[in-house]
Design a protein around this motif. Structure first.
Motif, mmCIF file in Angstrom:
data_model
loop_
_atom_site.group_PDB
_atom_site.id
_atom_site.type_symbol
_atom_site.label_atom_id
_atom_site.label_comp_id
_atom_site.label_asym_id
_atom_site.label_seq_id
_atom_site.Cartn_x
_atom_site.Cartn_y
_atom_site.Cartn_z
ATOM 1 N N HIS A 5 0.838 -1.202 0.000
ATOM 2 C CA HIS A 5 0.000 0.000 0.000
ATOM 3 C C HIS A 5 0.872 1.251 0.000
ATOM 4 C CE1 HIS A 5 -2.190 3.307 1.986
ATOM 5 N NE2 HIS A 5 -3.212 2.862 1.279
ATOM 6 N N ASP A 6 1.907 1.248 0.845
ATOM 7 C CA ASP A 6 2.803 2.404 0.921
ATOM 8 C C ASP A 6 3.563 2.595 -0.391
ATOM 9 O OD1 ASP A 6 1.906 2.905 3.464
ATOM 10 O OD2 ASP A 6 3.722 2.198 4.473
ATOM 11 N N GLY A 26 2.398 1.966 -3.272
ATOM 12 C CA GLY A 26 1.411 2.618 -4.130
ATOM 13 C C GLY A 26 1.333 4.113 -3.851
ATOM 14 N N TYR A 27 1.338 4.462 -2.574
ATOM 15 C CA TYR A 27 1.307 5.884 -2.198
ATOM 16 C C TYR A 27 2.564 6.587 -2.704
ATOM 17 C CZ TYR A 27 1.604 10.180 0.418
ATOM 18 O OH TYR A 27 1.764 11.501 0.747
ATOM 19 N N GLY A 58 4.447 5.815 -5.245
ATOM 20 C CA GLY A 58 4.342 5.979 -6.690
ATOM 21 C C GLY A 58 3.447 7.149 -7.061
ATOM 22 N N HIS A 59 2.298 7.222 -6.407
ATOM 23 C CA HIS A 59 1.358 8.318 -6.649
ATOM 24 C C HIS A 59 1.998 9.663 -6.295
ATOM 25 C CE1 HIS A 59 -2.415 10.590 -6.607
ATOM 26 N NE2 HIS A 59 -2.098 10.992 -5.402
ATOM 27 N N TYR A 60 2.635 9.715 -5.153
ATOM 28 C CA TYR A 60 3.261 10.952 -4.688
ATOM 29 C C TYR A 60 4.361 11.402 -5.652
ATOM 30 C CZ TYR A 60 5.219 14.380 -1.470
ATOM 31 O OH TYR A 60 5.652 15.554 -0.900
ATOM 32 N N TRP A 64 4.687 10.606 -8.801
ATOM 33 C CA TRP A 64 4.108 10.996 -10.086
ATOM 34 C C TRP A 64 3.604 12.440 -10.010
ATOM 35 C CZ3 TRP A 64 4.426 8.904 -14.731
ATOM 36 C CH2 TRP A 64 3.609 9.419 -15.742
ATOM 37 N N LEU A 65 2.922 12.767 -8.938
ATOM 38 C CA LEU A 65 2.377 14.118 -8.794
ATOM 39 C C LEU A 65 3.457 15.167 -8.562
ATOM 40 C CD1 LEU A 65 -0.783 13.635 -6.552
ATOM 41 C CD2 LEU A 65 -0.702 14.158 -8.990
ATOM 42 N N HIS A 66 4.435 14.856 -7.712
ATOM 43 C CA HIS A 66 5.393 15.863 -7.278
ATOM 44 C C HIS A 66 6.694 15.887 -8.082
ATOM 45 C CE1 HIS A 66 2.924 17.090 -3.902
ATOM 46 N NE2 HIS A 66 2.615 15.817 -3.791
ATOM 47 N N GLY A 116 6.066 12.844 -13.241
ATOM 48 C CA GLY A 116 5.928 11.661 -14.069
ATOM 49 C C GLY A 116 6.940 11.619 -15.193
#
Length: 160
Positions: free
Chosen positions: A21-22, A24-25, A27-29, A31-33, A36
């Protein structure tokens, strides 16, 4: 659900599930910051890294998006007057992307932001902890590559 309630539910999950889960977080973080590998930040920093000019085909090779999506990002940057698209004199089939002076400034700002992010992102860890984490992540990457290969081999067997 409130953040503290979500965190409590997360704490009750198995360690493996929490780690994934972390990831995934993270990766998301990232990508946004970090922009990407296909958005405007990637385009600006990549063209800057090539001296302010490169072909759109070369840029596509370094991007994780389709040709159509890249063309859309380039069009937006062109409308914002951050880059100019021209045909190569040497090969009229080639489209050259050139940063404008404003584009060079914006790209340098992106690079500085990324450098600052890299400095700040792990500042909560000591150098020893960073090296330990890196060692563990390298082992996970190697393991996941093996799993990916096995998965591909399994898919090939299913097709035959």
């Amino acid at each position: 659900m409130a953040t503290s309630a979500l965190r409590a539910v997360h704490q009750q999950e198995s360690p493996n599930k929490r780690v994934l889960h972390d990831f995934g977080y993270f990766g998301h973080y990232l990508w946004l910051h970090r922009g990407g590998r296909g958005g405007r930040q990637h385009v600006l920093k990549t063209v800057l890294a090539h001296g302010g000019q490169m072909s759109q085909a070369e840029l596509l090779e370094s991007s994780a998006i389709t040709s159509a999506s890249l063309s859309e990002v380039v069009s937006k940057l062109e409308r914002e007057e951050l880059l100019i698209r021209t045909r190569s004199e040497a090969d009229r089939r080639q489209v050259l992307l050139t940063l404008t002076p404003c584009g060079m400034e914006k790209a340098a700002e992106v690079v500085r932001g990324r450098e600052q992010f890299e400095k700040d992102a792990l500042s909560c860890l000591s150098d020893a902890e960073i090296h330990e984490l890196l060692s563990m992540l390298d082992r996970i990457v190697d393991h996941w590559k093996v799993l990916e290969t096995l998965e591909k081999e399994g898919d090939a067997c299913k097709r035959n």
